[in-house]
Design a protein around this motif. Structure first.
Motif, mmCIF file in Angstrom:
data_model
loop_
_atom_site.group_PDB
_atom_site.id
_atom_site.type_symbol
_atom_site.label_atom_id
_atom_site.label_comp_id
_atom_site.label_asym_id
_atom_site.label_seq_id
_atom_site.Cartn_x
_atom_site.Cartn_y
_atom_site.Cartn_z
ATOM 1 N N LYS A 4 0.813 -1.208 0.000
ATOM 2 C CA LYS A 4 0.000 0.000 0.000
ATOM 3 C C LYS A 4 0.852 1.266 0.000
ATOM 4 C CE LYS A 4 -4.141 -2.028 1.855
ATOM 5 N NZ LYS A 4 -5.350 -1.583 1.240
ATOM 6 N N GLN A 5 2.160 1.103 -0.222
ATOM 7 C CA GLN A 5 3.069 2.237 -0.296
ATOM 8 C C GLN A 5 3.748 2.272 -1.662
ATOM 9 O OE1 GLN A 5 5.675 1.412 3.045
ATOM 10 N NE2 GLN A 5 4.707 3.060 4.193
ATOM 11 N N THR A 6 4.065 3.477 -2.102
ATOM 12 C CA THR A 6 4.847 3.654 -3.313
ATOM 13 C C THR A 6 6.294 3.888 -2.896
ATOM 14 O OG1 THR A 6 2.977 4.540 -4.559
ATOM 15 C CG2 THR A 6 5.187 5.100 -5.358
ATOM 16 N N TYR A 9 4.738 0.836 -7.272
ATOM 17 C CA TYR A 9 3.544 1.646 -7.024
ATOM 18 C C TYR A 9 2.620 0.959 -6.021
ATOM 19 C CZ TYR A 9 4.881 4.313 -11.154
ATOM 20 O OH TYR A 9 5.562 5.091 -12.061
ATOM 21 N N SER A 10 2.026 1.759 -5.157
ATOM 22 C CA SER A 10 1.032 1.261 -4.212
ATOM 23 C C SER A 10 -0.103 0.582 -4.985
ATOM 24 C CB SER A 10 0.466 2.429 -3.400
ATOM 25 O OG SER A 10 -0.720 2.053 -2.741
ATOM 26 N N ILE A 11 -0.636 -0.485 -4.430
ATOM 27 C CA ILE A 11 -1.761 -1.151 -5.098
ATOM 28 C C ILE A 11 -2.998 -0.258 -5.097
ATOM 29 C CG2 ILE A 11 -0.944 -3.510 -4.733
ATOM 30 C CD1 ILE A 11 -2.865 -3.698 -2.338
ATOM 31 N N ASP A 12 -3.002 0.762 -4.259
ATOM 32 C CA ASP A 12 -4.110 1.729 -4.211
ATOM 33 C C ASP A 12 -3.746 3.042 -4.904
ATOM 34 O OD1 ASP A 12 -5.591 -0.067 -2.619
ATOM 35 O OD2 ASP A 12 -4.690 0.727 -0.785
ATOM 36 N N LYS A 44 1.292 -7.957 -6.015
ATOM 37 C CA LYS A 44 0.318 -7.398 -6.978
ATOM 38 C C LYS A 44 0.592 -5.928 -7.270
ATOM 39 C CE LYS A 44 -1.784 -11.335 -6.879
ATOM 40 N NZ LYS A 44 -0.895 -12.392 -7.241
ATOM 41 N N GLN A 45 1.781 -5.433 -6.892
ATOM 42 C CA GLN A 45 2.154 -4.048 -7.179
ATOM 43 C C GLN A 45 2.650 -3.922 -8.610
ATOM 44 O OE1 GLN A 45 4.796 -3.764 -3.553
ATOM 45 N NE2 GLN A 45 4.268 -1.596 -3.834
ATOM 46 N N ASP A 46 2.248 -2.833 -9.270
ATOM 47 C CA ASP A 46 2.846 -2.487 -10.545
ATOM 48 C C ASP A 46 4.220 -1.902 -10.249
ATOM 49 O OD1 ASP A 46 0.599 -3.216 -12.041
ATOM 50 O OD2 ASP A 46 -0.275 -1.217 -11.871
#
Length: 126
Positions: free
Chosen positions: A35-37, A69-72, A108-110
């Motif tokens: 959830k962090q970039t 990149y954060s998943i959100d 699942k992070q880009d």
């Protein structure tokens, strides 16, 4: 100072959209979650050049910058990456390679991998 630390300090002063920026490796104690970039800046390789008088007189240092990149994330990935690359170019770096975005199968992070180079002449010590 090493090319990784130079690049780290330059990016750290400029990038405001990342939750963490790390040189060399991400420390185990770092609070990194999907959830962090985060940005990871590390060495790739170096090339010697401008040979003369039985020695090299220039070195091209390659650095890999990985953006997780954060998943959100609501960031415009293209804009973030283009802005970062233009900033680095304006500070003497050349963009050597852009790997293309992928997705980490575990988190699942880009993520994007960008390789940049910095060339410097070598001055002889007197």
């Amino acid at each position: 100072m090493t090319v990784v630390m130079d690049t780290y300090k330059l990016i750290k002063q400029h990038v405001t959209w990342a939750d963490g920026i790390y040189p060399k490796s991400i420390p185990e104690e770092a609070p990194v979650t999907p959830k962090q970039t985060s940005l990871l800046i590390r060495d790739a390789y170096s090339d010697l050049g401008s040979f003369g008088s039985d020695t090299f007189n220039a070195i091209t240092q390659n650095v890999v910058i990985q953006i997780y990149y954060s998943i959100d994330s609501e960031l415009d990935y293209d804009q973030v990456e283009i802005t970062l690359m233009k900033f680095l170019m304006s500070n003497g770096y050349t963009i050597a390679d852009i790997k293309g975005r992928s997705t980490d199968p575990d988190t699942k992070q880009d993520y994007q991998t960008i390789q940049v180079t910095r060339s410097t002449g070598i001055k002889e010590n007197s």
